[in-house]
Design an enzyme around this catalytic site. Structure first.
Site, PDB file in Angstrom:
ATOM      1  N   TYR A 102     -11.078 -15.446  -2.503  1.00 53.15           N
ATOM      2  CA  TYR A 102     -12.377 -14.885  -2.888  1.00 53.15           C
ATOM      3  C   TYR A 102     -12.357 -13.368  -2.690  1.00 53.15           C
ATOM      4  O   TYR A 102     -12.675 -12.605  -3.600  1.00 53.15           O
ATOM      5  CB  TYR A 102     -13.455 -15.537  -2.027  1.00 53.15           C
ATOM      6  CG  TYR A 102     -14.874 -15.086  -2.295  1.00 53.15           C
ATOM      7  CD1 TYR A 102     -15.529 -15.437  -3.474  1.00 53.15           C
ATOM      8  CD2 TYR A 102     -15.583 -14.354  -1.338  1.00 53.15           C
ATOM      9  CE1 TYR A 102     -16.848 -15.063  -3.697  1.00 53.15           C
ATOM     10  CE2 TYR A 102     -16.896 -13.979  -1.554  1.00 53.15           C
ATOM     11  CZ  TYR A 102     -17.532 -14.326  -2.734  1.00 53.15           C
ATOM     12  OH  TYR A 102     -18.839 -13.949  -2.946  1.00 53.15           O
TER      13      TYR A 102
ATOM     14  N   LYS B 223      -9.489 -16.890 -10.676  1.00 54.44           N
ATOM     15  CA  LYS B 223      -9.552 -16.656 -12.121  1.00 54.44           C
ATOM     16  C   LYS B 223     -10.896 -16.069 -12.558  1.00 54.44           C
ATOM     17  O   LYS B 223     -10.939 -15.191 -13.410  1.00 54.44           O
ATOM     18  CB  LYS B 223      -9.274 -17.964 -12.884  1.00 54.44           C
ATOM     19  CG  LYS B 223      -7.774 -18.287 -12.929  1.00 54.44           C
ATOM     20  CD  LYS B 223      -7.497 -19.689 -13.425  1.00 54.44           C
ATOM     21  CE  LYS B 223      -7.721 -19.844 -14.893  1.00 54.44           C
ATOM     22  NZ  LYS B 223      -7.367 -21.219 -15.343  1.00 54.44           N
TER      23      LYS B 223
ATOM     24  N   VAL C  10     -16.206 -18.555 -18.261  1.00 58.84           N
ATOM     25  CA  VAL C  10     -15.964 -17.133 -18.575  1.00 58.84           C
ATOM     26  C   VAL C  10     -14.502 -16.717 -18.404  1.00 58.84           C
ATOM     27  O   VAL C  10     -14.131 -15.607 -18.768  1.00 58.84           O
ATOM     28  CB  VAL C  10     -16.874 -16.185 -17.750  1.00 58.84           C
ATOM     29  CG1 VAL C  10     -18.339 -16.468 -18.005  1.00 58.84           C
ATOM     30  CG2 VAL C  10     -16.556 -16.249 -16.254  1.00 58.84           C
TER      31      VAL C  10
ATOM     32  N   LYS D 101     -12.516 -10.457  -5.605  1.00 58.92           N
ATOM     33  CA  LYS D 101     -13.634  -9.501  -5.671  1.00 58.92           C
ATOM     34  C   LYS D 101     -13.131  -8.065  -5.566  1.00 58.92           C
ATOM     35  O   LYS D 101     -13.690  -7.157  -6.170  1.00 58.92           O
ATOM     36  CB  LYS D 101     -14.632  -9.806  -4.554  1.00 58.92           C
ATOM     37  CG  LYS D 101     -15.388 -11.123  -4.745  1.00 58.92           C
ATOM     38  CD  LYS D 101     -16.357 -11.040  -5.908  1.00 58.92           C
ATOM     39  CE  LYS D 101     -17.233 -12.270  -6.021  1.00 58.92           C
ATOM     40  NZ  LYS D 101     -18.164 -12.192  -7.156  1.00 58.92           N
TER      41      LYS D 101
ATOM     42  N   GLY E 295     -26.596 -20.818 -11.351  1.00 57.06           N
ATOM     43  CA  GLY E 295     -26.407 -20.727  -9.898  1.00 57.06           C
ATOM     44  C   GLY E 295     -27.654 -20.203  -9.212  1.00 57.06           C
ATOM     45  O   GLY E 295     -28.695 -19.976  -9.843  1.00 57.06           O
TER      46      GLY E 295
END
Ligand code: NAD
Ligand code: UDP
Length: 327
Positions: free
Chosen positions: A146, A92, A58, A150, A11
């Site tokens: 999101y 996830k 991951v 987080k 990324g």
């Protein structure tokens, strides 16, 4: 030679972090599943004997042979348009993915730094945002997938620190930009620069009075580097406090790019934060860190990068197709 595992290596931020840790003399293991990343971001490392790439999701159990000193967990979609299209993967990677990486850190006795975000403050009622502000997030709004992933990520990281004694670090990243951002990821800088290069009008959402504060990637990487090597386990904001409205920013981009196009206005996305500016008092005090690259300089470097893309890349403007990743 210190060994570091960097997730999200293909990324934007992850690839710059790989470069930095290689430069510092580390053995770097980069892990990614390419859901929002691009192999082009790490193609220059293909023949570097100190870099090893691991193609892995991951959120699945991570089987890593040998020892590790550090882990940087940067895997996660980061653009609102990306995470609206892949909401479950986003939840996830922040939850299951972080759990797997914390388990790996515990097993290897490695220090782990996780990439959190200014989004944990939601649409903030405190301005500028200090680390002790709890935030104002709509759990079930479109950005909730999101923001809440987080927030969970921070909680589980602190729990591993407190209950398992894992050495953890948490960076709250504010809007960061630079070369290797994906042109079609929908974030405002690639969006405006792509529009300028294609001769399209610049799309400002809402009336453009919402603010953001943009940090150049090199400054962000320096902040992350210092935080990892510090002994501070609580969250730290890393971002550039120089705040601007999106409308003024669009005008800056028009001047920078020399485009003759104009600004057009579109609907403001649901729960789009109205203001965002990091208070970096803590980063200055604990890490001796502050940003060095001003917006004019950083935007010029970034625009030069987008200008260097091929015609094909420039016109591949629709959003990335996630079909293969959606199960
Ligand atoms: P990016 O989309 O360019 O990079 C994320 C990388 O993670 C991609 O290469 C993607 O393929 C990979 N990834 C996603 N899910 C994965 C999974 N399940 N397994 C393996 N790899 C996976 O985004 P970015 O801007 O580089 O953001 C990196 C990190 O920084 C993210 O955690 C993001 O939340 C955080 N962050 C970034 C910003 C910013 O302004 N760039 C701001 C706040 C937080
Ligand atoms: N934005 C915009 N036009 C675009 C893309 C984004 O006006 O084409 C706005 C968006 O509504 C937000 C700001 O720019 O207010 C920053 O958006 P971005 O997606 O980069 O990240 P965010 O900070 O919202 O996570």
């Amino acid at each position: 030679m210190k060994k570091i595992l960097i997730t999200g290596a293909a990324g934007f931020l992850g690839s710059h972090l790989c470069d930095r840790f290689l430069k510092e003399g580390y053995k770097v293991f980069g892990m990614d599943n390419f859901i929002t990343g691009d192999s082009k971001n790490i193609s220059h490392l293909a023949n570097n004997p100190d870099f090893e790439f691991i193609d892995h999701d991951v959120t699945k159990y991570i089987d890593f042979e040998g020892d590790l000193d550090y882990i940087l967990h940067f895997a996660s979609p980061a653009s609102p348009i990306d995470y609206l299209k892949i909401p479950i993967q986003t939840l996830k990677v922040g939850s299951l993915g972080t759990h797997n990486l914390l388990g790996l850190a515990k097993a290897k006795k490695a220090r782990i730094l996780i990439a959190s975000t200014s989004e944990i403050y939601g649409d903030p009622l405190v301005h500028p945002q200090t680390e002790d502000y709890y935030g104002n997030v709509n759990t079930i709004g479109p950005r909730g997938v999101y923001d809440e992933a987080k927030r969970f990520q921070e909680s589980i990281t602190m729990a591993y620190h407190t209950f398992h004694g894992v050495e953890t670090r948490i960076v709250r990243i504010f809007n960061t930009y630079g070369p290797r951002m994906r042109l079609n990821d929908g974030r405002v800088i690639p969006a405006f620069m792509g529009q300028a290069l294609r001769g399209e009008d610049l799309t400002v959402f809402g009336d453009g009075s919402q603010t953001r504060s943009f940090c150049y990637v090199e400054d962000q990487v320096e902040g992350v580097y210092r935080l990892l090597l510090s002994d501070y386990a609580h969250p730290i904001n890393i971002g550039n406090p120089h705040e601007i409205t999106i409308k003024d920013f669009a005008e800056e981009i028009i001047k920078l790019t020399g485009t003759t196009q104009k600004i057009i206005y579109k609907d403001l996305p649901v729960n789009d934060p109205m203001q965002r500016q990091p208070d970096i008092t803590l980063a200055k005090k604990i890490l001796g860190w502050e940003p060095k690259v001003d917006r004019a300089e950083g935007m010029k470097i970034t625009f030069d990068y987008f200008k260097s893309l091929t015609e094909e890349e420039l016109y591949k403007s629709e959003h990335k197709d996630f079909t293969g990743f959606i199960k």
